[in-house]
Design a protein around this motif. Sequence first.
Motif, short mmCIF file in Angstrom:
data_model
loop_
_atom_site.label_atom_id
_atom_site.label_comp_id
_atom_site.label_asym_id
_atom_site.label_seq_id
_atom_site.Cartn_x
_atom_site.Cartn_y
_atom_site.Cartn_z
N MET A 61 0.83 -1.22 0.00
CA MET A 61 0.00 0.00 0.00
C MET A 61 0.85 1.26 0.00
SD MET A 61 -3.19 -1.06 2.44
CE MET A 61 -4.11 0.44 2.13
N THR A 62 1.91 1.27 0.84
CA THR A 62 2.74 2.48 0.89
C THR A 62 3.62 2.60 -0.35
OG1 THR A 62 4.36 1.31 2.25
CG2 THR A 62 2.76 2.70 3.41
N GLY A 63 3.78 1.49 -1.07
CA GLY A 63 4.56 1.53 -2.31
C GLY A 63 3.76 2.03 -3.49
N ILE A 64 2.46 1.75 -3.51
CA ILE A 64 1.68 2.14 -4.70
C ILE A 64 0.80 3.38 -4.48
CG2 ILE A 64 1.70 -0.18 -5.69
CD1 ILE A 64 -1.13 -0.62 -4.80
N ILE A 65 0.48 3.69 -3.24
CA ILE A 65 -0.33 4.91 -3.00
C ILE A 65 0.67 6.04 -2.75
CG2 ILE A 65 -2.18 5.96 -1.64
CD1 ILE A 65 -3.00 3.06 -0.85
N VAL A 66 1.17 6.57 -3.85
CA VAL A 66 2.23 7.58 -3.76
C VAL A 66 1.99 8.70 -4.76
CG1 VAL A 66 4.06 6.09 -2.87
CG2 VAL A 66 3.66 6.19 -5.34
N PRO A 67 2.52 9.91 -4.53
CA PRO A 67 3.06 10.34 -3.24
C PRO A 67 1.92 10.69 -2.30
CG PRO A 67 3.15 12.13 -4.80
CD PRO A 67 2.58 10.96 -5.54
N ARG A 68 2.18 10.55 -1.00
CA ARG A 68 1.15 10.92 -0.02
C ARG A 68 1.54 12.22 0.67
NH1 ARG A 68 2.65 6.05 0.75
NH2 ARG A 68 3.62 6.40 2.77
N PRO A 69 0.62 13.19 0.76
CA PRO A 69 0.94 14.40 1.51
C PRO A 69 1.12 14.05 2.98
CG PRO A 69 -1.39 14.33 1.00
CD PRO A 69 -0.78 13.15 0.31
N VAL A 70 1.85 14.87 3.68
CA VAL A 70 2.11 14.58 5.10
C VAL A 70 1.38 15.60 5.98
CG1 VAL A 70 3.88 14.28 6.87
CG2 VAL A 70 4.38 13.64 4.51
N ALA A 71 0.50 15.08 6.84
CA ALA A 71 -0.16 15.93 7.84
C ALA A 71 0.69 15.86 9.11
CB ALA A 71 -1.56 15.41 8.13
N GLY B 292 6.10 28.25 -3.52
CA GLY B 292 6.36 28.82 -2.20
C GLY B 292 5.99 27.87 -1.08
N LEU B 293 4.91 27.11 -1.29
CA LEU B 293 4.47 26.15 -0.26
C LEU B 293 5.55 25.07 -0.08
CD1 LEU B 293 1.85 25.55 1.48
CD2 LEU B 293 1.34 23.80 -0.25
N ASP B 294 6.10 24.63 -1.22
CA ASP B 294 7.21 23.66 -1.22
C ASP B 294 6.88 22.42 -0.38
OD1 ASP B 294 9.65 22.83 -2.19
OD2 ASP B 294 10.79 23.70 -0.55
N ALA B 295 5.64 21.94 -0.53
CA ALA B 295 5.22 20.76 0.25
C ALA B 295 6.02 19.53 -0.16
CB ALA B 295 3.73 20.51 0.04
N VAL B 296 6.23 18.65 0.81
CA VAL B 296 6.86 17.36 0.50
C VAL B 296 5.83 16.26 0.74
CG1 VAL B 296 9.26 18.01 0.93
CG2 VAL B 296 7.81 17.28 2.85
N GLY B 297 6.10 15.11 0.18
CA GLY B 297 5.21 13.97 0.37
C GLY B 297 6.03 12.76 0.77
N ARG B 298 5.32 11.70 1.09
CA ARG B 298 6.01 10.48 1.50
C ARG B 298 5.79 9.38 0.47
NH1 ARG B 298 5.23 6.48 6.67
NH2 ARG B 298 7.39 5.78 6.74
N MET B 299 6.85 8.66 0.19
CA MET B 299 6.78 7.44 -0.62
C MET B 299 6.84 6.28 0.37
SD MET B 299 6.82 8.89 -3.71
CE MET B 299 7.39 7.78 -4.97
N ALA B 300 7.39 5.14 -0.04
CA ALA B 300 7.51 4.00 0.89
C ALA B 300 8.76 4.16 1.75
CB ALA B 300 7.59 2.70 0.12
N GLY B 301 8.75 3.52 2.91
CA GLY B 301 9.94 3.46 3.78
C GLY B 301 10.41 4.84 4.16
N ASN B 302 11.71 5.10 3.96
CA ASN B 302 12.28 6.39 4.35
C ASN B 302 12.31 7.40 3.21
OD1 ASN B 302 12.85 5.49 6.96
ND2 ASN B 302 14.80 4.57 6.31
N THR B 303 11.68 7.08 2.09
CA THR B 303 11.75 7.95 0.92
C THR B 303 10.64 8.99 0.93
OG1 THR B 303 12.67 6.12 -0.33
CG2 THR B 303 11.89 8.00 -1.59
#
Length: 217
Positions: A28-38, A192-203
Motif C-alpha cells: 500500500m505504501t509503495g503504490i499509494i504515492v506520493p502521499r501528503p504529510v499531515a 512557495g508552499l514547497d510541500a513534501v510527500g512520502r513514498m515508501a519506507g524512508n523515501t
Amino acid sequence: MDNARSSASPMLCFNPATCQPRQIYKLMTGIIVPRPVALVSTMDKQGVANLAPFSFFCGVGSVPPTVLFCPSLRPGATAGSVEPKDTLRNVEETGEFVINIVSEAIAAAANASSAEVPPQVDEFVLSGLTPIASKAVRPPRVAESPAQMECKLLQVIYTGHAPGSGVIVLGEVLRFHLREDLVEDFRVDPAGLDAVGRMAGNTWVRTRDRIELIRPT
Ligand SMILES: Cc1cc2nc3c(=O)[nH]c(=O)nc-3n(C[C@H](O)[C@H](O)[C@H](O)COP(=O)(O)O)c2cc1C
C-alpha cells in the motif's frame, strides 16, 4: 491462484487474505504515492502538546471543509492487543487537532517528531519546532509550517481492531492559516508552499517537478 504470476498476464496478483500485514503495508505504501504529510498537533487533557506526522491523509470535501488522517493501532503489551497512538487518544479525548503542512524546510523536524516516545514527551521540544497559539482550538500550530488547518473532530471510524488496523479521523476545518506571501485571491503558490510527500519506507518526495494538463470541457 493466490499471490502468483499468471501465464496470461505480466501482472502479479496478491490476495491480502493470504499475506502478512507487513507485506500488505509495504504494497500500500509503495503504490499509494506520493502521499501528503499531515503534521498533526494535539493536546492531552493535562495540556501536554503532541506532534506526529501522518501520511494517510487527504481532503474530503469543501462544504463543510473536511479533512481526514489515519493513525493505525499500535501492538499492545500482550499478543494481539492494541493501543491507540497518542494522537488518536488525544483527539478522542479532546475533539480537537491541527494539521500543519510539511515543507522541505521542516521535513527533517517532522520526521524527528515521529519518534515512538511516551505520551508525556512533547514532540515540539523533540523536533525543535515552535508552537504558536491557535485561534479556535487548544492544540498549538507549528510556526514554521507554511499552512495550517485548525480542526474540530467530526467522527472517528475504526476499520478494524487489530495491530495495524487503520482508524479514520474526520475533522472539520475551523480556520485556515497560510503564509501571506503564498496566497493571492485564494490561489496558493505551490513553489512557495514547497510541500513534501512520502513514498515508501524512508523515501520522501518534493513537489517541484510539476506538469500542467488542461481539463477537457
Ligand atoms: C512521514 C511519516 C508518515 C507517517 N504516516 C503515518 C500514518 O499515516 N499513520 C500512522 O499510524 N503512522 C504514521 N507514521 C508513524 C507515526 O508518525 C508514529 O507512529 C508516531 O510516533 C505517532 O505518534 P503519537 O503516538 O504521538 O501519535 C508516519 C511517520 C512518518 C515519518
